[in-house]
Design a protein around this motif. Sequence first.
Motif, PDB file in Angstrom:
ATOM      1  N   TYR A  21      39.920  28.795  29.228  1.00 16.20           N
ATOM      2  CA  TYR A  21      40.676  28.791  30.446  1.00 16.20           C
ATOM      3  C   TYR A  21      41.501  29.903  30.371  1.00 16.20           C
ATOM      4  O   TYR A  21      41.767  30.469  31.491  1.00 16.20           O
ATOM      5  CB  TYR A  21      41.780  27.559  30.418  1.00 16.20           C
ATOM      6  CG  TYR A  21      40.726  26.177  30.518  1.00 16.20           C
ATOM      7  CD1 TYR A  21      39.698  26.030  31.243  1.00 16.20           C
ATOM      8  CD2 TYR A  21      41.128  25.013  29.827  1.00 16.20           C
ATOM      9  CE1 TYR A  21      38.856  25.075  31.489  1.00 16.20           C
ATOM     10  CE2 TYR A  21      40.547  23.664  30.106  1.00 16.20           C
ATOM     11  CZ  TYR A  21      39.327  23.914  30.690  1.00 16.20           C
ATOM     12  OH  TYR A  21      38.551  22.639  30.992  1.00 16.20           O
ATOM     13  N   LYS A  22      42.189  30.347  29.443  1.00 13.31           N
ATOM     14  CA  LYS A  22      42.842  31.743  29.190  1.00 13.31           C
ATOM     15  C   LYS A  22      42.004  33.023  29.795  1.00 13.31           C
ATOM     16  O   LYS A  22      42.177  33.673  30.588  1.00 13.31           O
ATOM     17  CB  LYS A  22      43.318  31.799  27.846  1.00 13.31           C
ATOM     18  CG  LYS A  22      44.432  31.090  27.383  1.00 13.31           C
ATOM     19  CD  LYS A  22      44.711  31.735  26.111  1.00 13.31           C
ATOM     20  CE  LYS A  22      45.846  30.734  25.431  1.00 13.31           C
ATOM     21  NZ  LYS A  22      46.407  31.033  24.062  1.00 13.31           N
ATOM     22  N   ILE A  23      40.724  32.901  29.028  1.00 16.08           N
ATOM     23  CA  ILE A  23      40.039  34.018  29.577  1.00 16.08           C
ATOM     24  C   ILE A  23      39.567  34.173  31.024  1.00 16.08           C
ATOM     25  O   ILE A  23      39.568  35.253  31.576  1.00 16.08           O
ATOM     26  CB  ILE A  23      38.549  34.153  28.912  1.00 16.08           C
ATOM     27  CG1 ILE A  23      38.859  34.249  27.172  1.00 16.08           C
ATOM     28  CG2 ILE A  23      37.513  35.018  29.132  1.00 16.08           C
ATOM     29  CD1 ILE A  23      39.433  35.644  26.866  1.00 16.08           C
ATOM     30  N   VAL A  24      39.212  32.873  31.593  1.00 16.56           N
ATOM     31  CA  VAL A  24      38.947  32.677  33.003  1.00 16.56           C
ATOM     32  C   VAL A  24      40.363  33.189  33.818  1.00 16.56           C
ATOM     33  O   VAL A  24      40.140  33.835  34.805  1.00 16.56           O
ATOM     34  CB  VAL A  24      38.694  31.107  33.186  1.00 16.56           C
ATOM     35  CG1 VAL A  24      38.417  31.066  34.829  1.00 16.56           C
ATOM     36  CG2 VAL A  24      37.323  31.007  32.607  1.00 16.56           C
ATOM     37  N   GLY A  25      41.278  32.745  33.494  1.00 11.74           N
ATOM     38  CA  GLY A  25      42.697  33.349  34.139  1.00 11.74           C
ATOM     39  C   GLY A  25      42.868  34.670  34.020  1.00 11.74           C
ATOM     40  O   GLY A  25      43.262  35.104  35.020  1.00 11.74           O
ATOM     41  N   GLN A  26      42.655  35.182  32.887  1.00 15.44           N
ATOM     42  CA  GLN A  26      42.972  36.718  32.686  1.00 15.44           C
ATOM     43  C   GLN A  26      41.750  37.332  33.583  1.00 15.44           C
ATOM     44  O   GLN A  26      42.073  38.493  34.137  1.00 15.44           O
ATOM     45  CB  GLN A  26      42.726  36.854  31.252  1.00 15.44           C
ATOM     46  CG  GLN A  26      43.937  36.552  30.518  1.00 15.44           C
ATOM     47  CD  GLN A  26      43.782  36.611  28.856  1.00 15.44           C
ATOM     48  OE1 GLN A  26      42.471  36.720  28.472  1.00 15.44           O
ATOM     49  NE2 GLN A  26      44.907  36.830  28.305  1.00 15.44           N
ATOM     50  N   ILE A  27      40.517  37.024  33.517  1.00 16.73           N
ATOM     51  CA  ILE A  27      39.433  37.639  34.255  1.00 16.73           C
ATOM     52  C   ILE A  27      39.643  37.560  35.898  1.00 16.73           C
ATOM     53  O   ILE A  27      39.495  38.602  36.590  1.00 16.73           O
ATOM     54  CB  ILE A  27      38.024  36.963  33.994  1.00 16.73           C
ATOM     55  CG1 ILE A  27      37.752  37.476  32.353  1.00 16.73           C
ATOM     56  CG2 ILE A  27      37.033  37.501  34.893  1.00 16.73           C
ATOM     57  CD1 ILE A  27      36.349  36.745  32.074  1.00 16.73           C
ATOM     58  N   SER A  28      40.054  36.549  36.165  1.00 16.38           N
ATOM     59  CA  SER A  28      40.379  36.257  37.672  1.00 16.38           C
ATOM     60  C   SER A  28      41.536  37.253  37.940  1.00 16.38           C
ATOM     61  O   SER A  28      41.336  37.858  38.976  1.00 16.38           O
ATOM     62  CB  SER A  28      41.067  34.865  37.799  1.00 16.38           C
ATOM     63  OG  SER A  28      40.042  33.770  37.406  1.00 16.38           O
ATOM     64  N   ILE A  29      42.589  37.484  37.462  1.00 17.34           N
ATOM     65  CA  ILE A  29      43.405  38.278  37.846  1.00 17.34           C
ATOM     66  C   ILE A  29      43.277  39.586  37.772  1.00 17.34           C
ATOM     67  O   ILE A  29      43.392  40.579  38.634  1.00 17.34           O
ATOM     68  CB  ILE A  29      44.984  38.129  37.257  1.00 17.34           C
ATOM     69  CG1 ILE A  29      46.199  38.974  37.822  1.00 17.34           C
ATOM     70  CG2 ILE A  29      44.910  38.435  35.724  1.00 17.34           C
ATOM     71  CD1 ILE A  29      46.517  38.679  39.272  1.00 17.34           C
ATOM     72  N   GLY A  30      42.297  40.205  36.714  1.00 14.27           N
ATOM     73  CA  GLY A  30      41.757  41.202  36.865  1.00 14.27           C
ATOM     74  C   GLY A  30      40.761  41.510  38.129  1.00 14.27           C
ATOM     75  O   GLY A  30      40.782  42.809  38.597  1.00 14.27           O
ATOM     76  N   PHE A  31      40.074  40.617  38.272  1.00 11.84           N
ATOM     77  CA  PHE A  31      39.093  40.618  39.266  1.00 11.84           C
ATOM     78  C   PHE A  31      39.783  41.159  40.568  1.00 11.84           C
ATOM     79  O   PHE A  31      39.418  41.803  41.646  1.00 11.84           O
ATOM     80  CB  PHE A  31      38.176  39.546  39.376  1.00 11.84           C
ATOM     81  CG  PHE A  31      37.314  39.529  40.620  1.00 11.84           C
ATOM     82  CD1 PHE A  31      36.267  40.480  40.723  1.00 11.84           C
ATOM     83  CD2 PHE A  31      37.374  38.813  41.929  1.00 11.84           C
ATOM     84  CE1 PHE A  31      35.294  40.291  41.561  1.00 11.84           C
ATOM     85  CE2 PHE A  31      36.664  38.640  42.778  1.00 11.84           C
ATOM     86  CZ  PHE A  31      35.601  39.630  42.716  1.00 11.84           C
ATOM     87  N   ILE A  32      40.929  40.039  40.955  1.00 12.63           N
ATOM     88  CA  ILE A  32      41.839  40.234  42.106  1.00 12.63           C
ATOM     89  C   ILE A  32      42.351  41.658  42.359  1.00 12.63           C
ATOM     90  O   ILE A  32      42.218  42.264  43.268  1.00 12.63           O
ATOM     91  CB  ILE A  32      42.569  39.033  42.122  1.00 12.63           C
ATOM     92  CG1 ILE A  32      42.323  37.655  42.350  1.00 12.63           C
ATOM     93  CG2 ILE A  32      44.050  39.365  43.305  1.00 12.63           C
ATOM     94  CD1 ILE A  32      43.212  36.694  42.219  1.00 12.63           C
TER      95      ILE A  32
END
Length: 423
Positions: A134-145
């Motif tokens: 979940y941490k990785i997904v959260g970090q990837i998401s903000i990086g993608f945005i």
Amino acid sequence: MLYYLFRFLEQYNIPGAHIWSYISFRSLLALILSLVISAWFGEYFIKWMKRRNIAETARDSSIDPFGVEKKGVPTMGGIIIIVSILVPVILLGRMRNIYLLLMIATTVWLGFLGFMDDYIKIFRKNKEGLKGIYKIVGQISIGFIVGLTLWLSPDAVVRENVSDVRQNSEVVVKHKAQAVKSLQTTIPFIKNHNLNYSDVMSFCGKYKVAAGWVLFVLMTILVVTAVSNGANLNDGMDGMCAGNSAIIGVALLIFCYISSHIVYAAYFDIMYIPGSQELVVFLSAFVGAMIGFLWYNAYPAQVFMGDTGSLTIGGIIGVCALIIHKELMLPILCGIFFIESLSVIIQTQWFKLQKRKGKRVRVFRSTPIHDAFRRLDSQLDPTSTYVLKGWPHRPFHESKITIRFWITTIILAALTIITLKIR
């Protein structure tokens, strides 16, 4: 908010209203305000947390060679940092600026992610906290945005630098008159000083520009995730992460100011980025929040920042570097974070590799690497062998370790800045 108010009052010739147009005034005011908020709010926050017995699991004194036991110390101190950043920025910043909005979004997003991790550790009594996926997904998401916004937003543009060689062999750096979407990024120790992501993807032929942007978005995700995790790993001793981040913040502030000033950008042969001056206001608040937090987090700590703070700090540093096209300088500037992460990767992967062979072999006495400097021989796993068992030769007090890591970061920050002239 105050920026727009005083710019409105300036139309009516109100004395002193024009001073709000100066970036230096708003930046220094943001620094002072964040310091005051951090010190004032921090005291009330710590008392409130103690009254409700909201504290991190007590650290066993047996793991510290100096017998220091940390019991009843509140965590989630990252809330102090986030409030101390956001309040001055909202009051003093130009809220229509795309870069400022990205920084605020990053702060809130990763702050919430870290808060959920701390919440699970404290209130759910689960030491593992939020699941790693979940941490990785959260970090990837903000990086993608962030990456997608910098790609598609019409406001995220730069004026690329070009060199004009005159007859007397004098090189004069100028900037293109037209601000454009750019895939260029500053690279240290290179004469021309820039790398274009589309050139890296030149094998894609006529699609190389689109492929370059895809590569940039992937780079954004990598940088945000890596720096965020690096800051998280660095947060293991009193004042360690806050002090290192304050130093890194000052270096980034200098880069942002240079990038937002067309004369200085030409002098240092880097891209001029219109609108990046608002990052100076944000980073001034960031540095002030870090220094103010040290008032309570310096040894012996009265509060820990927790993942609420460390994940947010790393994300802020990574996104800011990406906005000003300085992400390739982060391995030097954030060298401490990089080494902390690398030590953990080496330790875990080497142990897994040797375990397949029926051996229990570790490289370092402990990881992240800062923890190896306070580990006694009696605290090592007797069933394992250590490649670097004799290093360091004696344990150090955590305050000494922290200060020496600060000094190392100061050296790395200075080296990063002078790379603008070394090519």
